[in-house]
Enzyme design. Structure first.
Site, PDB file in Angstrom:
ATOM      1  N   ILE A 159       9.706  -1.680  16.843  1.00 20.44           N
ATOM      2  CA  ILE A 159       9.433  -0.429  17.555  1.00 20.44           C
ATOM      3  C   ILE A 159       9.860  -0.506  19.008  1.00 20.44           C
ATOM      4  CG2 ILE A 159       7.585   0.478  16.106  1.00 20.44           C
ATOM      5  CD1 ILE A 159       5.583  -0.877  17.961  1.00 20.44           C
ATOM      6  N   GLY A 160      10.286  -1.677  19.433  1.00 22.10           N
ATOM      7  CA  GLY A 160      10.737  -1.809  20.818  1.00 22.10           C
ATOM      8  C   GLY A 160      11.557  -3.066  20.929  1.00 22.10           C
ATOM      9  N   GLY A 201      13.960  -5.533  23.926  1.00 22.70           N
ATOM     10  CA  GLY A 201      14.371  -5.681  25.312  1.00 22.70           C
ATOM     11  C   GLY A 201      14.646  -7.124  25.632  1.00 22.70           C
ATOM     12  N   GLY A 202      14.802  -7.405  26.899  1.00 20.32           N
ATOM     13  CA  GLY A 202      15.125  -8.751  27.328  1.00 20.32           C
ATOM     14  C   GLY A 202      14.117  -9.791  26.873  1.00 20.32           C
ATOM     15  N   PHE A 203      12.860  -9.395  26.773  1.00 22.56           N
ATOM     16  CA  PHE A 203      11.808 -10.350  26.426  1.00 22.56           C
ATOM     17  C   PHE A 203      11.818 -10.693  24.947  1.00 22.56           C
ATOM     18  CE2 PHE A 203       9.619  -7.099  24.212  1.00 22.56           C
ATOM     19  CZ  PHE A 203       9.910  -5.950  24.903  1.00 22.56           C
ATOM     20  N   LYS A 252      11.412  -8.782  20.811  1.00 24.88           N
ATOM     21  CA  LYS A 252      11.190  -7.554  20.059  1.00 24.88           C
ATOM     22  C   LYS A 252       9.708  -7.269  19.881  1.00 24.88           C
ATOM     23  CE  LYS A 252      15.451  -7.818  17.438  1.00 24.88           C
ATOM     24  NZ  LYS A 252      16.083  -8.188  16.178  1.00 24.88           N
ATOM     25  N   LYS A 300       4.257  -8.433  19.898  1.00 20.37           N
ATOM     26  CA  LYS A 300       5.380  -8.662  20.807  1.00 20.37           C
ATOM     27  C   LYS A 300       5.767 -10.127  20.681  1.00 20.37           C
ATOM     28  CE  LYS A 300       5.771  -8.515  25.822  1.00 20.37           C
ATOM     29  NZ  LYS A 300       5.245  -7.807  26.984  1.00 20.37           N
ATOM     30  N   ASP A 313       3.726  -4.482  37.928  1.00 18.72           N
ATOM     31  CA  ASP A 313       4.855  -3.892  37.213  1.00 18.72           C
ATOM     32  C   ASP A 313       4.446  -2.526  36.668  1.00 18.72           C
ATOM     33  OD1 ASP A 313       7.443  -3.758  36.356  1.00 18.72           O
ATOM     34  OD2 ASP A 313       7.190  -5.080  34.634  1.00 18.72           O
TER      35      ASP A 313
END
Ligand code: NAG
Ligand code: NAG
Ligand code: NAG
Ligand code: NAG
Ligand code: NAG
Ligand code: NAG
Length: 836
Positions: A501-502, A504-506, A508, A523, A619
């Site tokens: 569902i998402g 990014g750099g970190f 999935k 995550k 952040d």
């Protein structure tokens, strides 16, 4: 005094750096061009000089190197043939080390041409090329002349390019080029093709250029490209050339005032296109397809360049774009994407294509059923491979060969460098300590004490019997949040890609269901950096101590087998950001937006004041505000949080943490972290909510790029309504808008001391909502600010009450209730409410 001077110098250099980031005409701050193996400098196309090998040995640490040259004439069409006549052969591991003045993205272009020199047949060379962060080429053995282009992100002062021969082999290179990339060329965000959504984190990822193509036009070399790129003609990539036709109208291209520039792509690229060969047949229905060889298992960044040089009037051209079998964009109507009268205005779109098992990436365009005149065009295309989770761009090699830290040649320099560095650090620490002392004295007046958080207090939450057998946690043995890896696997159907569902750099984020039916978001971090580990631990520490209706709850974590998995409550409606722009989600009403702002302000207010020691999120951004099934806002992502205020000891490197566009300028200048940094970021979020646009949008003209600057400009003019989300136009009561804008403006004050506390912000937002819902009799402008200012200490009193005992969860719900009650009670006195 001297110390202060150094500090000032440092600040001003940061400032210069900042200004460079936003300047227009691009003059690369770092350029290295080396013609390896050559005894003299080589002019390429009259505009670029590749320096001789002799004058570039200071960058080189090589063992057993050999200079090679050939008489064979190999002619390239790019005019860079001379570069291929010489090469440097490495028999042992060797590297070039370049000092970089400006952190950010850099191109590394490596030129290879295998020829035979003495006993070395370069076609048999086999080697790996890497940097400190990335593997660029693994077991590479070029058989033809090739240029490999990479763009890597450098955050420290050096870039090392290392050549490591395979066993019993050797490495070589004909020329090396390292040159800065404008920061605005590649934004942090792109659209994810599948699952549909936003992809974030591009600004920190290394990429390799797989294809850069000028559709329907000629070869464009560095001569005609402001950034020295090469664009190939598309004919060799077309699957069925007879279905396509090229159109060239270079002179009609007009770059917009905002958006793409010559740096995005040259006029020759925008001024030519490949279109469907559909003329004369109004019933044409086929796709024009290009095929590109790709490495499976990597994600690709794809930029589509458009410029409608074929239509005679608006709304004529409507078509769809596909990548493999995915829809990239259905029914694209270019004329609706560009402003002004000229259809021939450049426009581009960025996508990330997930990894597949295919060796071929197909890009297709085809007519939209809704268009009268079936046609489709594409002007340019760039495809870049994105580094995988271990920082490699090669499927053959995943671990970076070690790069020796120093060698005999540069020892003297090293020692001198180190001692100067140590001196600087000492000076810096001294200055920071003084500042810290001063800051502390300032703070004493506020009678707040900063005591360390004790982890031992523990939490009252347990995972239920299913997890009670879990072995002791390495993070903190007293936490009962640990979840076995097997349970996470089960919950996510073994990290099923369809559950993503998402991304990014970190790593999935997967949707999952625990065996008791609880929906969760898992995550899974890349098992890579030390920094990742530190953020993982911070997040667990923070979230296991703080429970609040407006903070995302941590359900558990898993650190088995070097995994870094965090399991959160599932937030049905995703990020606030996705509801504001960049998706097809319906636009939210003003009231709904205000409620979300109020909810997140509550979460942050609680972080700042709810515990004995203030916690700074660091952040705050719309992508870190999540919405549950009832659109209740919860603040997420505590990986960077700190208890503070404190001085950020990591400042010596480039580590001002946070997200560009939301970053408190004071924190940036002084490296001093307070709750007011969160207030600043939250102010940016408030404008983002109002204007529904990205906080940094490099495609806009310079004065609009940064939302905070742009919105403040309009706010100062008193004309903020000019730039609000068009879907809100006419739906916000003027008083409500004014109060909201004032609140956001105050949050963005240059100095932290001038910004309101999160509690004040919360009050003002509540009041904004009241102004929207009810008609207030008295002059709101006069009264609201003062009254709210007077009242806010009461809120703090409530939330400060007795926060020290150990049963955090219970206490928090009490607090939440208390503050809720107190607010509505005081509030009803504050406003002469009619509606309620
Ligand atoms: C190239 O040609 C020159 C003279 O024409 C000769 O001296 C030299 O040895 C040749 N080099 C190689 C690598 O063949
Ligand atoms: C290069 O070397 C590696 C390891 O030594 C080997 O696995 C690979 O097959 C070699 N590649 C070529 C093209 O010879
Ligand atoms: C090298 O180039 C030749 C001719 O241009 C071509 O036939 C051959 O397939 C190429 N080889 C590779 C490995 O790309
Ligand atoms: C290269 O040789 C060394 C010893 O000579 C050996 O340990 C290593 O595994 C070899 N690497 C490869 C990739 O074959
Ligand atoms: C490139 O630029 C040169 C002069 O700057 C011009 O003569 C030439 O036509 C250009 N080529 C292309 C492909 O645009
Ligand atoms: C074009 O390609 C897409 C994706 O492969 C496919 O779904 C669509 O049916 C194709 N259209 C035509 C007209 O072939």
């Amino acid at each position: 005094m001297i110390e202060f001077g150094v500090y000032r110098l440092w600040i001003s250099s940061l400032f210069v750096l900042y200004l460079c980031c936003i300047s227009y005409a691009f003059d690369p701050p770092d350029v290295y061009l080396i013609d390896c193996g050559s005894s003299s400098d080589t002019q390429v196309g009259k505009i670029r000089t590749f320096v001789s090998d002799k004058s570039s040995t200071r960058y080189l640490s090589a063992s057993e190197e050999i200079l090679a040259s050939t008489n064979a004439s190999f002619i390239t069409s790019g005019g860079d043939s001379d570069l291929y006549r010489t090469a440097r052969i490495f028999r042992g591991s060797s590297n070039y080390k370049f000092s970089i003045t400006q952190s950010g993205r850099l191109w590394i272009r490596l030129y290879f041409y295998p020829f035979v020199y003495q006993n070395y047949d370069m076609k048999s060379a086999n080697f790996t090329v890497s940097t400190h962060e990335n593997v660029l080429l693994g077991n590479f053995s070029p058989k033809n002349a090739t240029v490999k282009e990479f763009s890597v992100v450098v955050s420290s002062g050096d870039l090392t390019v290392q050549f490591t021969p395979a066993n019993n082999s050797f490495a070589y290179v004909n020329a090396v080029e390292v040159v800065s990339v404008p920061d605005t060329l590649i934004a942090d965000d792109a659209n994810l093709v599948s699952p549909k959504g936003a992809y974030q984190g591009l600004t920190s990822q290394a990429m390799e250029t797989v294809a850069r193509v000028n559709m329907g036009g000629p070869l464009v070399t560095y001569v005609n490209d402001t950034l020295w790129r090469t664009w190939l003609p598309d004919s060799s990539f077309l699957k069925e050339p007879n279905l396509a036709k090229s159109v060239v109208k270079v002179a009609s291209v007009r770059y917009p005032e905002s958006g793409p520039t010559q740096d995005t792509a040259p006029q020759t690229v925008y001024g030519s296109c490949t279109r469907m060969n559909s003329e004369g047949d109004p019933n044409s229905n086929f796709n024009v397809t290009w095929e590109f060889p790709v490495d499976p298992d990597f994600q690709y960044f794809v930029r589509f360049h458009f410029c409608d040089i074929v239509s005679t009037s608006a709304n004529q051209l409507v078509f769809s774009i596909y990548a493999d079998s995915w829809d990239v964009y259905k029914d694209l109507e270019l004329s609706s994407k560009v402003f002004g009268n000229n259809l021939a205005t450049p426009y581009f779109m960025d996508y990330v294509i997930p990894s597949t098992n295919n060796n071929i990436l197909k890009i297709s365009i085809g007519p939209s059923p809704s268009s009268l005149d079936p046609n489709a065009i594409l002007n340019g295309l760039e495809i870049m491979k994105i580094e995988n989770s271990v920082g490699s761009l090669s499927s053959a090699i995943s671990s970076r060969p070690p790069i020796p830290s120093s060698d005999s040649k540069s020892n003297v320099g090293m020692i001198a460098g180190v001692s100067i560095g140590v001196l600087l650090v000492v000076v810096m620490v001294g200055i920071l300590f003084c500042l810290y002392r001063r800051r502390k004295q300032e703070q004493l007046g506020h009678s707040k004490t900063w005591i360390p958080i004790s982890l031992g207090g523990g939490t009252s939450r347990t995972m239920g019997s299913k997890y009670s057998n879990a072995t002791t946690a390495t993070i903190d043995s007293k936490l009962s949040y640990r979840i076995p890896f097997a349970s996470v696997q089960e919950a996510t159907n073994n990290f099923d890609e369809s559950r993503v569902i998402g991304i990014g750099g970190f790593g999935k984020v997967y949707k999952g269901v625990l065996s008791d039916g609880t929906k969760v978001a898992c995550k899974r971090g890349n098992p890579r950096s030390q920094q990742g580990l530190a953020e993982f631990q911070t997040e667990i520490e923070m979230l296991s101590q703080f429970r609040h209706r407006h903070l995302v709850s941590l359900i558990g974590y898993c650190d088995e087998k070097n995994e870094m998995i965090l399991v959160y409550e599932y937030m049905e409606n995703g990020t606030l950001k996705s509801h504001l722009y960049g998706s097809d989600l319906p636009s939210m009403s003003w009231k709904q937006r205000l409620e979300i702002c109020i909810g997140s302000a509550r979460g942050l207010h609680y972080l700042h004041t709810g515990y004995a020691k203030a916690v700074i999120h660091r952040d705050v951004k719309s992508a870190n505000i999540l919405l549950n099934e009832n659109f209740l806002a919860k603040v997420a992502d505590f990986g960077l949080s700190k208890t503070g205020p404190e001085l950020d000891q990591t400042h010596v490197s480039t580590a001002v943490k946070g997200s560009f566009g939301y970053l408190d300028p004071e924190y940036f200048r002084r490296q001093q972290l307070t709750e007011k940094s969160d207030v600043y970021s939250f102010g940016v979020v408030l404008f983002e909510v109002l204007c529904a646009r990205p906080v940094i949008d490099p495609t806009l003209p310079r004065d609009k790029v940064n939302l905070a600057e742009w919105a403040m400009k309009w706010q100062k003019k008193g004309q903020l309504e000019q730039i609000i989300d068009p879907s809100l136009a006419g739906k916000i009561r003027p008083d409500s808008l004014r109060k909201y804008a004032e609140t956001a403006e105050k949050c963005l004050a240059d100095y932290g001391v001038d910004r309101p506390s999160m509690g004040d912000v919360l009050w003002n937002l509540e009041y904004t909502l009241q102004l929207q819902e009810t008609v207030i009799q008295s002059d709101p402008d006069e009264n609201s600010t003062n009254r709210i200012g007077e009242l806010s200490p009461q809120v703090s009193d409530f939330t400060h009450a007795d926060a020290g005992s150990s049963n955090v969860q219970v206490e928090m719900s009490n607090l939440e209730d208390l503050s809720g009650v107190s607010m509505s009670r005081v509030f009803s006195q504050l406003v002469k409410s009619e509606g309620r």
